[in-house]
Design a protein around this motif. Sequence first.
Motif: not given
Length: 290
Positions: A205, A208, A211, A214, A226, A228
Amino acid sequence: MPISPIDLYRDVLPQTDCGDCGFPTCLSFAAKVVSEQLSLTRCPHLSPETVADYEDRLQEQYAEHKWVKRDTAQDALQWAKERSARISLQDLPGRLGGELVAGEDGPAVRLPYIGGDVLITEQGMHKADGTELTLWEQVLLYNHWAQGGEREPSGKWLGFQELPNTVSKIKTMQTQVYGPLAQCCAGRGEELKRAARELGGEDWTAELESGDAAVFLPALPRIPVLVMFWDRDQEEGFGAEVKFLFDQTVTEHLDIESILFLSEQIRKLLCAHIGRENTKGHKEGTWEAG
Ligand code: SF4
């Protein structure tokens, strides 16, 4: 031998999954032709000669009640096994990952598979903890074996809809994977991360920055996924959402039906680990013909 859905799919239908017959895949159409006596003429991409030849044989089969729908999984398994036979067991670790080990009845390949290991031998396959794989899980793994791709993941991620020939499958992905998983995870982003860790995954999380969660899941050694997650926003009136991203090499390792089935297995395991598996209204993970 009666004509099975796999026979029709393999030997007769174009395998383009164009949807012109009103079914999302050639395999789901084949299952209906065999079990519910739909006419082959509903596929407009067959020559009149092919239709005439198979319609006669199918009429005989219907009259003799030779085919029953429950044979589909066994039939798919048989076909996947035949396809996989061209690649030797010894070559599997170089292609799929995993390692060659000494099994009780000879060499075996130990292959990590969503939070556990599978032992594959010339005689068959089972989970390393001794429990059975379902028939459809075996079809998935034999298909992976048969496809025989060997590229390592590239690190370039694609949405399911960006993979080739997925147009007719997007609705199934939404109803069987994204929707139910979003329902399980709503208000529980931290539990999704915990569930992913329990299945051998990692929380991505922070990296990235997209969201509410993740998570990276090594579903199979060459097939990372992955997951999301965007949580619901009750004030704004948005529901929770889930999307899966796949490495761009995924189609070298699995066909689209298998990718869909693998996604259903991931949904099922994540929901079970979150403690909110709700299978009501969802199919058990099966190919669409199942
Ligand atoms: S019409 Fe149906 S059976 Fe024919 S190619 Fe398209 S999806 Fe396959």
